[in-house]
Design a protein around this motif. Structure first.
Motif, PDB file in Angstrom:
ATOM      1  N   GLY A 194       0.832  -1.197   0.000  1.00  0.00           N
ATOM      2  CA  GLY A 194       0.000   0.000   0.000  1.00  0.00           C
ATOM      3  C   GLY A 194       0.869   1.252   0.000  1.00  0.00           C
ATOM      4  O   GLY A 194       1.888   1.335  -0.680  1.00  0.00           O
ATOM      5  N   GLY A 195       0.488   2.235   0.782  1.00  0.00           N
ATOM      6  CA  GLY A 195       1.249   3.474   0.827  1.00  0.00           C
ATOM      7  C   GLY A 195       0.673   4.526  -0.100  1.00  0.00           C
ATOM      8  O   GLY A 195      -0.287   4.293  -0.838  1.00  0.00           O
ATOM      9  N   PRO A 196       1.276   5.713  -0.101  1.00  0.00           N
ATOM     10  CA  PRO A 196       0.736   6.827  -0.903  1.00  0.00           C
ATOM     11  C   PRO A 196       0.958   6.622  -2.389  1.00  0.00           C
ATOM     12  O   PRO A 196       1.791   5.828  -2.819  1.00  0.00           O
ATOM     13  CB  PRO A 196       1.527   8.031  -0.384  1.00  0.00           C
ATOM     14  N   MET A 197       0.183   7.368  -3.181  1.00  0.00           N
ATOM     15  CA  MET A 197       0.287   7.353  -4.642  1.00  0.00           C
ATOM     16  C   MET A 197       0.958   8.636  -5.107  1.00  0.00           C
ATOM     17  O   MET A 197       1.101   9.607  -4.353  1.00  0.00           O
ATOM     18  CB  MET A 197      -1.094   7.210  -5.280  1.00  0.00           C
ATOM     19  N   ILE A 198       1.384   8.631  -6.377  1.00  0.00           N
ATOM     20  CA  ILE A 198       2.063   9.798  -6.944  1.00  0.00           C
ATOM     21  C   ILE A 198       1.608   9.970  -8.388  1.00  0.00           C
ATOM     22  O   ILE A 198       1.263   8.995  -9.066  1.00  0.00           O
ATOM     23  CB  ILE A 198       3.602   9.611  -6.877  1.00  0.00           C
ATOM     24  N   ASP A 199       1.589  11.223  -8.842  1.00  0.00           N
ATOM     25  CA  ASP A 199       1.312  11.504 -10.247  1.00  0.00           C
ATOM     26  C   ASP A 199       2.561  11.141 -11.044  1.00  0.00           C
ATOM     27  O   ASP A 199       3.613  11.765 -10.916  1.00  0.00           O
ATOM     28  CB  ASP A 199       0.971  12.984 -10.425  1.00  0.00           C
ATOM     29  N   ILE A 200       2.451  10.124 -11.902  1.00  0.00           N
ATOM     30  CA  ILE A 200       3.615   9.559 -12.581  1.00  0.00           C
ATOM     31  C   ILE A 200       3.997  10.343 -13.830  1.00  0.00           C
ATOM     32  O   ILE A 200       5.066  10.090 -14.426  1.00  0.00           O
ATOM     33  CB  ILE A 200       3.330   8.077 -12.946  1.00  0.00           C
ATOM     34  N   ARG A 201       3.197  11.301 -14.245  1.00  0.00           N
ATOM     35  CA  ARG A 201       3.458  11.998 -15.501  1.00  0.00           C
ATOM     36  C   ARG A 201       4.813  12.697 -15.549  1.00  0.00           C
ATOM     37  O   ARG A 201       5.453  12.702 -16.610  1.00  0.00           O
ATOM     38  CB  ARG A 201       2.312  12.971 -15.800  1.00  0.00           C
ATOM     39  N   PRO A 202       5.305  13.297 -14.452  1.00  0.00           N
ATOM     40  CA  PRO A 202       6.661  13.876 -14.527  1.00  0.00           C
ATOM     41  C   PRO A 202       7.758  12.842 -14.751  1.00  0.00           C
ATOM     42  O   PRO A 202       8.889  13.222 -15.067  1.00  0.00           O
ATOM     43  CB  PRO A 202       6.816  14.565 -13.163  1.00  0.00           C
ATOM     44  N   PHE A 203       7.456  11.544 -14.598  1.00  0.00           N
ATOM     45  CA  PHE A 203       8.463  10.502 -14.763  1.00  0.00           C
ATOM     46  C   PHE A 203       8.292   9.745 -16.082  1.00  0.00           C
ATOM     47  O   PHE A 203       8.881   8.683 -16.260  1.00  0.00           O
ATOM     48  CB  PHE A 203       8.383   9.513 -13.595  1.00  0.00           C
ATOM     49  N   LEU A 204       7.480  10.286 -16.994  1.00  0.00           N
ATOM     50  CA  LEU A 204       7.264   9.672 -18.305  1.00  0.00           C
ATOM     51  C   LEU A 204       7.670  10.652 -19.397  1.00  0.00           C
ATOM     52  O   LEU A 204       7.378  11.854 -19.307  1.00  0.00           O
ATOM     53  CB  LEU A 204       5.796   9.277 -18.487  1.00  0.00           C
ATOM     54  N   ILE A 205       8.334  10.138 -20.428  1.00  0.00           N
ATOM     55  CA  ILE A 205       8.737  10.952 -21.571  1.00  0.00           C
ATOM     56  C   ILE A 205       8.029  10.473 -22.841  1.00  0.00           C
ATOM     57  O   ILE A 205       7.527  11.274 -23.627  1.00  0.00           O
ATOM     58  CB  ILE A 205      10.267  10.895 -21.775  1.00  0.00           C
TER      59      ILE A 205
END
Length: 572
Positions: free
Chosen positions: A325-336
């Motif tokens: 589990g744990g928190p989520m993050i917006d992954i868009r800054p880590f995608l090119i």
């Protein structure tokens, strides 16, 4: 009653026996009662005996005794009759009680039989209900599986369409890059011809005699021969425009460097956020790093060992990161390479992203550790593990987008020349990934091994394919990396180009030729023949700023002989 009858019969027999015995005795002992009236000569009108006055006293006594015996016999048989009647009564009572007990047992048995029948009927009904429920569940499960299968087919079709679009777009970019490289090469060739022509004209002007009529002006006499030396001396210090990468390559490179900075910042922030002993994720974070480093260090050439290592890395690291589990993050800054427009679709577990960052760090470390070995099979196994993890839908964003951009970002930072980045190895060390490499022998050896390992690992990752799945990194990117290095201008070359190229080519020429055929042979010829021959000779009296360049070029120059000897591959 029969018993009484028997008793009376016994009494009569006893009496008769006694009388017969007595009658056969002597006359003096016979009772006068048993004598007939004719013998005694006397009987009353009631039939009673009339005693003889001359009868003896013993006779009387005997008669009395006889009466006493008869009475005793009657009493005895009466008592026997009473005892027999009592025993009969007790026997009848016992029979009655036995009959009652039998009736009770029969009733209980009947009730038990009815209870068992009822229980069996209930069980039958329960089994029927359970069977019906199971049939209904199986029907629902089958319907759900069919729906899931249809959904998967639809998603697979969408993924195939997306992959096709991406492949077409990538092919278009490759063609554009090839056209730009071709145009750049033509510009370089034109500039070289222009320089050669200018130098020739300058030499002719310097050798020509002055005009006989007019005295030459000093400025006119020295200016033509002075121009070429200025151009010639300025060329090494300021490379021509053709030695710089295209704007598209620089723009993509800057994006990946920004992504690498975001990864580094995220890793530090995540570690700091979960270093408190009371934090539930603290032991998971520590165990994840340790297990990943340990398992990657246990990879061997044995397929079974690698299979166990893959299973352990999945269970102990990536599955744990998902299940914790744990928190989520917006992954868009880590995608090119992918664009996500929906905020809900861009949510990704922070712990899983953290696991990817450490996995890539340890993966590159293992590439480096295995680069010094002549056999590259362990690097191939490491890349196989990486490809299988990147292509696992469980660890992808929404099951379709692999997290390969984070690995490419680290490679852009470590080995930028593999992506077409050029520059001066003396003045632009940070841009070429040399900012942490000192010119001492220890650091240069470490850098050489790192470049070879990164090239070999990247090549193995691009050549890894799985049935029914697109590759984690397409093999066209491998072509692109080799071509970009092979097209590097001579003035922009430094040892890292040849060390990385050696890693890319050494163990993968056969697969490259199998994929692209004659075109691949042309690329290999350019990389192993043309590029090493374009290395400029060191100038006398000037310290060579690209130390070890000729030695590194020789590592690539001998590869065709190695392929010919080991794999019977000829590119001539």
């Amino acid at each position: 009653m029969p018993a009484a009858s028997g008793a009376s019969s016994t009494s009569m027999n006893t009496s008769n026996s006694f009388s017969s015995s007595w009658l056969g005795s002597s006359p003096s002992r016979q009772s006068p009662v048993r004598q007939s009236p004719q013998r005694n000569g006397l009987r009353s009108s009631r039939g009673s005996l009339i005693l003889d006055t001359y009868e003896s006293p013993s006779r009387k006594l005997q008669l009395e005794f006889n009466n006493i015996l008869s009475h005793s016999d009657r009493e005895f048989h009466k008592k026997l009759d009473q005892d027999a009647a009592e025993r009969a009564r007790l026997h009848n009572e016992q029979l009655a009680r036995a009959a009652q007990e039998h009736q009770r047992v029969l009733e209980e048995a009947t009730r038990e039989m009815e209870r068992i029948k009822l229980e069996e009927e209930n069980q039958r009904l329960r089994r029927a209900v359970a069977q019906e429920t199971e049939i209904q569940r199986l029907k629902e499960q089958k319907m759900k599986e069919e729906a899931d299968a249809r959904q998967r087919q639809l998603e697979a079709k969408l993924r195939e369409e997306e992959v096709s679009r991406e492949a077409a777009e990538r092919q278009r970019r490759i063609q554009e890059a090839a056209e730009k490289a071709r145009a750049q090469k033509e510009q370089e060739e034109a500039a070289r011809r222009k320089r050669d022509e200018d130098e020739r004209r300058a030499r002719e002007a310097a050798a020509a005699p002055p005009p006989p009529v007019q005295k030459p002006q000093p400025t006119q006499a020295v200016q033509p021969p002075a121009a070429p030396p200025v151009v010639a001396s300025a060329a090494p210090a300021a490379p021509p425009p053709s030695s710089t990468p295209s704007a598209d390559i620089l723009e993509v490179h800057k994006k990946y460097l920004a992504l690498h900075g975001s990864m580094k910042q995220f890793r530090k922030q995540f570690t700091a956020a979960h270093k408190d002993k009371q934090d539930p994720l603290k032991p998971i974070v520590g165990d994840l790093r340790r297990n990943m480093n340990k398992r990657l260090g246990q990879i061997t050439v044995d397929f079974q060992d690698s299979k166990k290592a893959i299973a352990s890395i999945r269970a102990e690291c990536f599955d744990t990161a998902i299940n914790a589990g744990g928190p989520m993050i917006d992954i868009r800054p880590f995608l090119i390479t992918h664009q996500i427009t929906n905020d809900a679709d861009a949510q990704y577990p922070q712990l899983l992203l953290y696991a990817w960052i450490w996995f890539e760090k340890y993966l590159i470390t293992q590439w480096y550790n295995e680069a010094s070995k002549e056999d590259g099979r362990i690097i191939t196994q490491l890349s196989l593990i990486a490809a299988s993890l990147y292509l696992d839908p469980k660890y992808m964003l929404k099951g379709t987008i692999p997290m390969t951009d984070t690995l490419i970002a680290k490679l852009h930072r470590i080995c930028p020349m593999m992506f077409g980045i050029r520059g001066n190895a003396t003045t632009d060390r940070a841009g070429l990934g040399l900012d942490k490499i000192h010119p001492n022998e220890s650091d240069m050896n470490r850098y050489s091994q790192l470049m070879t390992g990164v090239g070999a690992g990247y090549a193995a990752l691009t050549h890894r394919k799985f049935a029914g799945k697109p590759p984690a990194i397409p093999i066209s990117e491998y072509w692109r990396a080799v071509a970009l290095i092979a097209n590097t201008p001579a003035e922009a070359l430094y040892p890292g180009h040849f060390l990385c190229l050696q890693g890319l080519l050494r163990d993968n020429a056969k697969k490259f030729l199998a994929t692209y055929g004659v075109a691949a042979k042309a690329v290999l010829r350019r990389a192993t023949f043309d590029l090493p021959n374009r290395v400029p000779e060191p100038r006398a009296g000037v310290q060579e700023e690209r130390s070890g360049l000729h030695a590194a070029a020789n590592l690539v120059r001998v590869l065709p002989d190695v392929w010919q000897k080991k794999e019977n591959i000829s590119i001539k």
